[in-house]
Enzyme design. Sequence first.
Site, mmCIF file in Angstrom:
data_model
loop_
_atom_site.group_PDB
_atom_site.id
_atom_site.type_symbol
_atom_site.label_atom_id
_atom_site.label_comp_id
_atom_site.label_asym_id
_atom_site.label_seq_id
_atom_site.Cartn_x
_atom_site.Cartn_y
_atom_site.Cartn_z
ATOM 1 N N HIS A 83 73.343 -19.853 -25.356
ATOM 2 C CA HIS A 83 73.240 -18.890 -23.595
ATOM 3 C C HIS A 83 73.666 -18.960 -22.532
ATOM 4 C CE1 HIS A 83 72.086 -15.298 -27.228
ATOM 5 N NE2 HIS A 83 70.956 -16.980 -27.440
ATOM 6 N N ASN A 156 70.510 -9.369 -29.787
ATOM 7 C CA ASN A 156 71.661 -9.726 -29.547
ATOM 8 C C ASN A 156 72.991 -9.008 -30.189
ATOM 9 O OD1 ASN A 156 71.698 -13.016 -29.385
ATOM 10 N ND2 ASN A 156 71.206 -13.445 -31.281
ATOM 11 N N HIS A 347 62.310 -13.024 -22.349
ATOM 12 C CA HIS A 347 60.987 -13.691 -23.354
ATOM 13 C C HIS A 347 60.993 -12.816 -24.152
ATOM 14 C CE1 HIS A 347 57.940 -16.124 -25.633
ATOM 15 N NE2 HIS A 347 57.255 -16.064 -24.722
HETATM 16 C C1 HEM Z 1 66.653 -13.123 -33.439
HETATM 17 C C2 HEM Z 1 66.869 -14.711 -33.399
HETATM 18 C C3 HEM Z 1 67.115 -14.975 -31.692
HETATM 19 C C4 HEM Z 1 67.710 -14.348 -31.062
HETATM 20 C C5 HEM Z 1 68.545 -12.354 -30.608
HETATM 21 C C6 HEM Z 1 67.744 -14.264 -29.655
HETATM 22 C C7 HEM Z 1 68.366 -14.597 -28.169
HETATM 23 C C8 HEM Z 1 68.206 -15.380 -27.170
HETATM 24 C C9 HEM Z 1 69.427 -14.337 -26.429
HETATM 25 C C10 HEM Z 1 69.477 -13.220 -25.625
HETATM 26 C C11 HEM Z 1 69.389 -15.528 -25.457
HETATM 27 C C12 HEM Z 1 69.355 -15.248 -23.928
HETATM 28 C C13 HEM Z 1 68.864 -14.895 -22.993
HETATM 29 C C14 HEM Z 1 69.575 -14.790 -21.686
HETATM 30 O O1 HEM Z 1 70.298 -14.364 -21.431
HETATM 31 O O2 HEM Z 1 68.735 -15.658 -20.291
HETATM 32 C C15 HEM Z 1 68.641 -16.916 -25.891
HETATM 33 C C16 HEM Z 1 68.559 -17.758 -24.877
HETATM 34 C C17 HEM Z 1 67.406 -18.914 -25.442
HETATM 35 N N1 HEM Z 1 66.670 -18.430 -27.030
HETATM 36 FE FE1 HEM Z 1 67.207 -17.304 -28.512
HETATM 37 N N2 HEM Z 1 67.015 -15.675 -29.662
HETATM 38 C C18 HEM Z 1 66.603 -15.580 -31.636
HETATM 39 C C19 HEM Z 1 66.935 -17.565 -31.463
HETATM 40 C C20 HEM Z 1 65.913 -18.459 -31.119
HETATM 41 C C21 HEM Z 1 65.160 -19.429 -31.332
HETATM 42 C C22 HEM Z 1 64.941 -19.144 -32.698
HETATM 43 C C23 HEM Z 1 64.720 -19.814 -30.660
HETATM 44 C C24 HEM Z 1 64.195 -21.581 -30.681
HETATM 45 C C25 HEM Z 1 63.341 -21.799 -31.542
HETATM 46 C C26 HEM Z 1 65.723 -19.865 -29.418
HETATM 47 C C27 HEM Z 1 65.615 -20.225 -28.581
HETATM 48 C C28 HEM Z 1 66.666 -19.906 -27.012
HETATM 49 C C29 HEM Z 1 66.159 -20.715 -25.848
HETATM 50 C C30 HEM Z 1 65.625 -22.452 -25.710
HETATM 51 C C31 HEM Z 1 66.549 -19.888 -25.047
HETATM 52 C C32 HEM Z 1 67.584 -20.288 -23.734
HETATM 53 C C33 HEM Z 1 67.009 -19.707 -22.822
HETATM 54 C C34 HEM Z 1 66.826 -20.165 -21.196
HETATM 55 O O3 HEM Z 1 67.329 -20.974 -20.977
HETATM 56 O O4 HEM Z 1 65.817 -18.956 -20.199
HETATM 57 N N3 HEM Z 1 66.433 -18.912 -29.545
HETATM 58 N N4 HEM Z 1 67.857 -16.321 -27.153
#
Ligand code: HEM
Length: 730
Positions: A83, A156, A347
């Site tokens: 993202h 999402n 988060h």
């Molecule tokens: C239902 C499944 C998931 C959804 C809806 C989702 C949604 C999102 C969204 C919207 C962001 C961007 C947030 C922003 O705008 O700063 C994000 C970032 C991220 N997601 Fe997810 N994600 C999902 C699954 C996962 C999983 C399973 C993991 C790890 C085990 C993960 C790890 C991350 C990480 C590391 C970031 C970067 C966050 C940052 O640097 O601040 N995500 N996710």
Amino acid sequence: MAKRKAQQDPAVDQPENDKVRSLAPFMEDSTGERMNTNTGLLINDDQNSLKAGERGASLLEDFILREKITHFDHERIPERVVHARGSGAHGVFKLYKPLGEYTRANFLNDTEVETPVFVRFSTVAGSRGSTDLARDVRGFAVKFYTQEGNFDLVGNNMPVFFIQDAIKFPDLVHAVKPEPDNEIPQAASAHDTFWDFISVMPESAHMIMWLMSDRAIPRSYRMMEGFGVHTFRLVNAAGVSHFVKFHWKPLLGVHSVAWDEAQNISGKDPDFHRRDLWDAIESGSFPEWELGLQIVPEEDEFKFDFDLLDPTKIIPEELVPVQRIGKMTLNRNPENFFAETEQSAFHLGHVVPGIDFTNDPLLQGRLFSYTDTQLIRLGGPNFQEIPINRPIVPVHNNQRDGYMRQTINRGKVSYGPNALGDGFPIQSKVSEGGFASYPERIDARKVRARSKSFLDHFSQAKLFFNSQSDPEKDHIVDALSFELGKVQSGEVRQRMLGILSMIDSGLATQVAFKLRLPVPEDPELPMNRSIPADADPADYDPEVKEPSIASSAALSMANQPKDSIETRKIAFLAADGVDGTALQTVKSALENAGAVVEVISTRQNYLLSEANEQILVNHSLLTAASVLYDAVYVPGGTNSVAEIAADADGVHFLNEAFKHCKAIAADAGATQVIEATNFAKKVPDSFDDETVLMEGIVISEDPAQLSEWFIKAIAQHRFWDREKPRKVPA
Ligand code: HEM
């Protein structure tokens, strides 16, 4: 003398009206100020370094040079690991009705409160500078600054996910990101490693249907749904829990672009979605979404033919309707992209009393991942003090120090329990607003395994495909043919055709036809390579079953409301000699209906109407492109029409708009332009009863009549049936 503005701490000094979250105390504005160094010293020259003589070497002593360059050298922070590309906006959330029956969350009980929010939309795979129009999932992350602390709904624009367990997330992301040897392709899933992973990961089948659908190429962030994906819990004041799925429903409807168009936009304006969101908010057209809830009582946990904890499943709206409980309005652009959008840290572990988690294994792993990644991305444990991340309530705990600590905690006591500090800060009882985890009973053995209730990988993929309109199904076939067409490995393609045949044999046949490959007669099952080494593979065989309902209307974009042209961008193609009266009549009608009109001509700046009036030109055919607009109108006027008809870019503009199934309108006096295109060689001579040439193409002698028809056509968004002649029969 440059003044340093007071850096108030909102933890100490709250904005007067906390309904509007203000970052003003943290802002610096250099208007009218003199330049100084970071230590406050006024500067007499920051353009010439200190040298030994005019032609001499620069001196190490030059602290002004050193400070300026050092700060620049350290300007970049790591982009988000996923993202990375995104855009943010501020707004408010207002509740329609109190939800005390389900949750004690304060902001979901008080209809008088306007809760400030910050939202960040994003793509997943591309890096920070990549195109907005990649075929990808869109992130939809909302931070609610409530009186009980921050609540983040990190969702999402698709309601399911690729994998059922967070431990596979690094594999998924490694597979979709550019390949590691040559870092190709950027922001694209159309490559071998992604489809290799998917072809051995049948649990992704449902998500793949969404990703290959038009949902993956939205017209605008403002025109897409949002989903919390996981099943969460709402817990009321009596401690009673209900399961809940969160939805965002956009009031502008759900709309997408065509894939060919998306690829063109990526070249013409890679910031298309970012610009669209920014411009809409700047012009006062504030995007709005209603928050919807699907609520399931605890006792109904096992009532469905899928597992509520499985993030590859939706709860069809036919089984549990979505209740719309409030509205979010985005009404303010960030002042500074880096400080706000880039430094925001979402988060799904940021909850408030009355909202809690379930045991969804994807959700559980996410609870670890976000803070962990933000510690490195934002440089240490104090990132919650960054203005965009601070809650609007004061923070009191015994956490101290660390890189870039901002808060000046007073006193000697930074531990608890304590007596020297009279026990402060003290804990709060649940009745005083303290958070307590829902006391779910867990009596289990430790195992690395997957529940058999998670092995149905295809029923909802079928449900999604069955629920699509014919053009939507065609687009899924085209998307899969494109993506697999870019895959080099024959084995990966074959395995994918096997998976598609488990979803729909017609779908598999059509994609196989385009790839000129056979559909495997007996697709190899189990295909899932992610089973434990000691497990019996048979225990992981996907369960192939039919969906409990044949189709769900809510899954098709064709069933979304199409009753408004608000904020749609309409191109007017005109040149000197245009019929200014017709142009102004249609412009006023469209603008009154909420659309944005831009005049595009052969040259910049202005044009002269046949009555010699100056008309502002927004773009020339060089700086505009049809893919950046929702519809096109060609006003009459002999010279204007002749010039546009003779301009290859003008004719291309119309041909392309036609190809992308957009509404097109022309005055009866502009038929020369229409006849120069390759979609309407002969326009009828009389328009008495023939105002509509073909679906979505409006021609009239009367600009008022034309406007009425044109507005109806634009509201339809696209006329996908035009694609039929280009389709291969199934
Ligand atoms: C239902 C499944 C998931 C959804 C809806 C989702 C949604 C999102 C969204 C919207 C962001 C961007 C947030 C922003 O705008 O700063 C994000 C970032 C991220 N997601 Fe997810 N994600 C999902 C699954 C996962 C999983 C399973 C993991 C790890 C085990 C993960 C790890 C991350 C990480 C590391 C970031 C970067 C966050 C940052 O640097 O601040 N995500 N996710």
